[in-house]
Write an enzyme that holds these catalytic residues in place. Structure first.
Site, PDB file in Angstrom:
ATOM      1  N   ASP A 117       9.439   2.489  -0.004  1.00  0.00           N
ATOM      2  CA  ASP A 117       8.360   2.936   0.461  1.00  0.00           C
ATOM      3  C   ASP A 117       8.399   2.563   2.048  1.00  0.00           C
ATOM      4  O   ASP A 117       8.106   1.747   2.628  1.00  0.00           O
ATOM      5  CB  ASP A 117       6.898   2.829   0.023  1.00  0.00           C
ATOM      6  CG  ASP A 117       5.872   3.570   0.991  1.00  0.00           C
ATOM      7  OD1 ASP A 117       6.170   4.156   1.962  1.00  0.00           O
ATOM      8  OD2 ASP A 117       4.788   3.353   0.552  1.00  0.00           O
ATOM      9  N   TYR A 168       0.662  -1.015  -0.059  1.00  0.00           N
ATOM     10  CA  TYR A 168       0.165   0.073  -0.059  1.00  0.00           C
ATOM     11  C   TYR A 168       0.980   1.124   0.105  1.00  0.00           C
ATOM     12  O   TYR A 168       1.895   1.161   0.779  1.00  0.00           O
ATOM     13  CB  TYR A 168      -0.882   0.009   1.336  1.00  0.00           C
ATOM     14  CG  TYR A 168      -1.804   1.207   1.327  1.00  0.00           C
ATOM     15  CD1 TYR A 168      -2.670   1.393   0.568  1.00  0.00           C
ATOM     16  CD2 TYR A 168      -1.415   2.276   2.326  1.00  0.00           C
ATOM     17  CE1 TYR A 168      -3.359   2.580   0.645  1.00  0.00           C
ATOM     18  CE2 TYR A 168      -2.141   3.369   2.518  1.00  0.00           C
ATOM     19  CZ  TYR A 168      -3.351   3.514   1.732  1.00  0.00           C
ATOM     20  OH  TYR A 168      -4.168   4.568   1.780  1.00  0.00           O
ATOM     21  N   LYS A 182       4.340   8.345   8.969  1.00  0.00           N
ATOM     22  CA  LYS A 182       4.143   7.685  10.348  1.00  0.00           C
ATOM     23  C   LYS A 182       4.923   8.367  11.602  1.00  0.00           C
ATOM     24  O   LYS A 182       4.666   9.411  12.227  1.00  0.00           O
ATOM     25  CB  LYS A 182       3.881   6.416  10.442  1.00  0.00           C
ATOM     26  CG  LYS A 182       2.801   6.084   9.195  1.00  0.00           C
ATOM     27  CD  LYS A 182       2.272   4.698   9.264  1.00  0.00           C
ATOM     28  CE  LYS A 182       0.862   4.588   8.488  1.00  0.00           C
ATOM     29  NZ  LYS A 182       1.020   4.015   7.208  1.00  0.00           N
TER      30      LYS A 182
END
Ligand SMILES: *Cc1c(COP(=O)(O)O)cnc(C)c1O
Length: 441
Positions: free
Chosen positions: A249, A154, A277
């Protein structure tokens, strides 16, 4: 911990339920991000009020031991003093300027120190922005259009990533969401994770057209899946050979699996890295960076446009710097996080085995997933053999015992430094009872 609540199965969620009823009248599905709606596990979402350390408190006063940690950012547990005090200091100086600040320079220096493959870095406001921007830069740098991504990874909600694999490994993708155009789908190739030969074939079939290959080096978004031996090295070699920009990523894994993320853990140097995050300590921050020759394509140094009114926000950078500095100065917390998480993973595996379930528990560092399948899980196809109905029952049983798990089978769980050995015991007791309840044993 004396304040630890006794295991219980009764939960008063009256205020949460009332808020959710109101929310559904005003917000699509009642939530601002889909997974929060609990649709994959049944029941209604819990509305949170506050949190400290390992514990969440909801609007009805119930307390939960937290294994989501805001989907990763709260690696030091909730409301750590170092981050709170940095934010409290920062807010006195106004909340935004739209002009350069000292903290942006300090943050860039800190990121480079922790993630040495990054020679230049640009701050943005989310992981989605980071990945969208990174592929634009890779396209601008290479002059090519296509990207390769992997099933089950994702990368946020950018159009280019909401593309499902075509029917064959070499065919082009199809839009995975209404509103994404066929035109965009033409430029995204999706292949199976952990399958080097399939990636090689996709590159050969699109010779000199692939700008970037983007992946989660350790995948957290199909549940936790680790790279096979030699897989990341193989991708690195393919990208070098074909002039493709390799983008790790690390929005989830950055600053979590090691100070320098998965690339430090596995010893691979990507050309670009995306971060999010943990980098914001709970505030909305993302970043993308990498090789200087690539990053110098970004405006105003170069011609690839990317901008942000609130990028490098003074409060967000204060929180980010405080959390990253703490992590940088306390490398010993990583092996300790891994030790605690290994106890959880081993304990869960053992409980499942005792009940005759032989479930697969994947773990890397302080991330883990319990897959409700006895098949090893190395890609999305494996993950999909999970019994999601049983997982939903387990999730609800855990929630009612005060354990807050991710409300979907295909998610990773995150352990914070606030989880002690006593809390692991508490988790394992709840796990045993909930596994039994979920399977009627
Ligand atoms: C969470 C996540 C994103 C998206 O970040 P947002 O801040 O939610 O936009 C991108 N990539 C990975 C690997 C993620 O885990």
């Amino acid at each position: 911990m004396s304040q630890e609540p006794a295991l219980r199965t009764d939960l008063n969620l009256a205020t949460s339920d009332a808020l959710f009823t109101r929310a559904k009248d005003h917000i699509p599905g009642g939530v601002n991000s889909p997974v929060r709606a609990f649709r994959a596990v049944g029941g209604h979402p819990v509305f949170m009020q506050s949190a400290k350390g390992a514990w969440l408190t909801d609007v009805d006063g119930n307390r939960y031991l937290d294994f989501i940690n805001s989907w990763g950012p709260m690696i030091l547990g909730h409301a750590p003093e170092v981050v709170l005090s940095a934010v409290q200091d920062a807010i006195q100086g106004s909340l935004s300027f739209g002009a350069p600040t000292r903290r942006e320079v300090e943050m860039a220096e800190l990121i480079k120190k922790m993630v040495p493959s990054i020679e230049k870095v640009r701050l943005v406001n989310s992981g989605t922005e980071a990945t969208m921007s990174a592929i634009r830069v890779a396209r601008g740098y290479t002059g090519r259009n296509k990207i390769i991504k992997f099933e089950g990874c994702y990368h946020g909600h950018g159009d280019s990533f909401l593309i499902a694999a075509g029917s064959g490994a070499l065919t082009l993708g199809t839009p995975d969401s209404p509103g994404v155009t066929e035109g965009v789908a033409q430029d995204t190739i999706t292949v199976a994770y952990n399958d080097l030969a399939a990636t090689h074939a996709a590159i050969e079939a699109n010779k000199d057209q692939v700008a970037a290959l983007i992946l989660e080096p350790v995948v957290g978004n199909m549940g936790l899946v680790a790279p096979a031996e030699g897989y990341l090295q193989g991708l690195r070699a393919l990208c070098t050979e074909h002039g493709i920009v390799l983008i790790f990523d690390e929005v989830m894994t950055g600053f979590r699996l090691a100070r320098g993320g998965a690339q430090e853990l596995y010893g691979i140097k990507p050309d670009m890295t995306t971060l999010g995050k943990i980098i914001g300590g709970g505030m909305p921050v993302g970043a993308y960076g990498g090789r200087q020759d690539i990053m110098d394509c970004v405006a105003p140094a170069g011609k690839v446009y990317q901008a942000g009114t609130l990028s490098g926000n003074p409060i967000a950078t204060a929180a980010g710097i405080a959390q990253l500095t703490y992590l940088h100065e306390h490398p010993e917390l990583y092996p300790e996080l891994e030790r605690i998480t290994t106890r959880i993973a081993d304990g869960t595996r053992q409980i499942a085995a005792e009940l005759g379930l032989n479930y697969t528990v994947n773990q890397v560092g302080s991330m883990f997933s319990v897959f409700f399948t006895d098949k090893p899980v190395n890609n999305l196809e494996d993950a999909k053999t999970s019994d999601t109905e049983a997982f939903g029952r387990y999730f609800r049983a855990m929630l009612h015992r005060g354990i807050y798990l991710a409300p979907a089978q295909y998610e990773a769980l995150f352990v914070s430094t606030a989880v002690t050995d006593d809390l692991v015991d508490h988790y394992l007791t709840a796990c045993r009872e909930s596994m039994r309840e979920a399977h009627g044993l």
